[in-house]
Write an enzyme that holds these catalytic residues in place. Structure first.
Site, PDB file in Angstrom:
ATOM      1  N   TYR A 179       0.821  -1.221   0.000  1.00 55.33           N
ATOM      2  CA  TYR A 179       0.000   0.000   0.000  1.00 55.33           C
ATOM      3  C   TYR A 179       0.852   1.267   0.000  1.00 55.33           C
ATOM      4  CZ  TYR A 179       0.681   0.671   5.054  1.00 55.33           C
ATOM      5  OH  TYR A 179       1.228   0.893   6.290  1.00 55.33           O
ATOM      6  N   GLU A 443     -25.229   3.993  -3.215  1.00 58.72           N
ATOM      7  CA  GLU A 443     -26.500   3.325  -3.428  1.00 58.72           C
ATOM      8  C   GLU A 443     -26.333   1.998  -4.180  1.00 58.72           C
ATOM      9  OE1 GLU A 443     -29.328   4.945  -6.335  1.00 58.72           O
ATOM     10  OE2 GLU A 443     -27.765   6.380  -6.929  1.00 58.72           O
TER      11      GLU A 443
END
Length: 450
Positions: A179, A443
């Site tokens: 990372y 959503e």
């Protein structure tokens, strides 16, 4: 009972050590802390905080390009590396002062020097030579960047030095695929540096979900970041044109800066662990039980030095739990290391909670995988090719969600709240019952079907 100078001596002024010291003092303990470098530790001084500031800076070119689609008339923007670093240093100094002030206000005695064990209950301070006896000691010294040794390795830098480069390099080679490597690749590329990554394997982000890692590699390639796989550095030489890097495949690369991001090691150097009898594993990490106690009853350890899960919030939780339990007789909240939300601040960024698909298939015989990949409204409108990836892993017999993996703009913020749901053992039915918030990226997570 023996008469000690302090009830608790903390070695290391990072996030975990400072939290433990302050909480122990709030429970009435006499506490001292030793830190030879900067209070706030790696995260505040050479890690998450300054790195995130550089990430923000590197994303402005994308925003400038996108602004045209939204009606803004583009002005010529000039980037000044020195100004960014100066402003960053001012902010870090402010944060470090807050850490020290909070310790003082909590009644913790500060020693701005190295502490070394002479025995299980005695520590010597390196500069003053003072000896301090402690009923309990806590080791919270974190980790440090691993430096591979090969011809010319001294010409390379690590993440520690990257925050203090006197000027922005024109060409950089980042060695490693974790990372830290992918975050700095995004930073340098975003700021206009010719950027490449070299990894020993075939894929970035080992240990993360493979679909996310592959899509991130696609995005990095699209942003001009060159990925050199299945090779490692044999030698670095200084030449008139820069640093000449020779790889294990016989290829050579000429760059201005080589940055080694090949992992971190537990910082157990010069602590006198042998005199105290503290056991470490073959990686040098201090071995502890579920309550952060070492094999020596009076000595504990938290954070990266234990190599359990090397994240700042984890160190803070471990430090809080240690102090609450030992000095406050408070049973700490259980920490489930498998459900810690994790973010990678690449561009685009990753947010993940729970098991990867590979881990889930090993653990559960019947796994359902729901996945979607799309362009968000903001990118599609601006003509960007950046995509969003959402992946949900469900244990079919129980309907429990055991992993959620996200890639896209702002998904780290989503991962935090998803972590709440998974910690509460949410079922997929609970996600589906939740009404979608429109229009949003989030959503899509509750409307997935499959």
């Amino acid at each position: 009972m023996a008469n000690y100078d302090v009830d608790l001596f903390v070695i290391g002024g990072g996030s975990g050590g400072v939290r433990a010291a302050r909480v122990a003092a709030s429970h009435g303990a006499r506490v001292a802390i030793a830190e030879q470098a900067n209070f706030g530790g790696t995260c505040v001084n050479r890690g998450c905080v300054p790195k995130k500031l550089l990430v923000y800076a590197s994303r402005f070119p994308d925003q400038f390009r996108a602004s045209r689609a939204y009606g803004w008339q583009q002005q010529d923007a000039q980037f000044d590396w020195a100004s960014l670093i100066t402003h960053k240093d001012t902010e870090i100094s402010r944060l470090e002062a807050i850490y020290q002030r909070n310790l003082v206000n909590s009644g913790v005695v500060i020693h701005a020097e190295q502490a070394t064990f002479e025995d299980a209950n005695t520590l010597r301070l390196a500069t003053s030579g003072q000896r301090v006896t402690a009923r309990y000691s806590l080791i919270a010294t974190g980790g440090y960047p691993h430096r591979a040794v090969f011809p010319g390795s001294e010409l390379a830098i690590t993440s520690d030095e990257a925050f203090h480069l006197p000027e922005l390099p024109g060409r950089v080679l980042i060695v490693g695929g974790g990372y830290i490597a992918v975050e700095f690749a995004g930073i340098f590329a975003g700021l206009g540096v010719q950027t490449s990554i070299m990894i020993r394997g075939q894929q970035l982000l080992r240990g993360f979900d493979e679909d996310l890692a592959r899509l991130l590699a696609e995005h990095q390639t699209r942003r001009g970041i060159a990925l050199h796989t299945e090779q490692f550095i044999r030698q670095i030489e200084q030449t008139a044109d820069g640093l000449r890097v020779s790889s294990s495949t016989g290829a050579t690369y000429t760059v201005d800066t080589v940055m080694l991001c090949t992992g971190r090691k537990p910082n157990t150097r010069a602590l006198g662990l042998e005199q105290a009898g503290v056991a470490v594993d073959d990686k040098g990490a201090i071995q502890v039980d579920a309550h952060s106690r070492t094999n020596i009853p009076s000595i504990y350890a938290v954070g990266d030095v234990t190599d359990r899960l090397n994240l700042t919030p984890v160190a803070i939780r471990e430090g809080q739990a240690f102090a609450d339990q030992l000095f406050g007789q408070i049973t700490p909240l259980e920490l489930d290391y498998e459900l810690v939300p994790t973010a990678v601040f690449s561009t685009p960024e990753l947010g993940t909670v729970g098991l990867t698909e590979a881990q889930a298939r090993e653990r559960f015989p019947d796994i359902r995988v729901l996945q979607t990949r799309f362009r968000a409204m903001t990118q599609a409108f601006a003509g960007s090719e950046d995509q969003v990836l959402m992946k949900v892993l469900i244990d079919n017999p129980t309907d429990r969600v055991v992993g959620v993996h996200l890639l896209g703009e702002g998904v780290a913020e989503m991962a935090q709240l998803i972590g709440v749901a998974l910690t509460a053992s949410a079922r997929w039915q609970d996600f589906r019952r939740t009404v979608a918030l429109h229009p949003s990226i989030a959503e899509e997570l509750v409307t997935l079907r499959g």
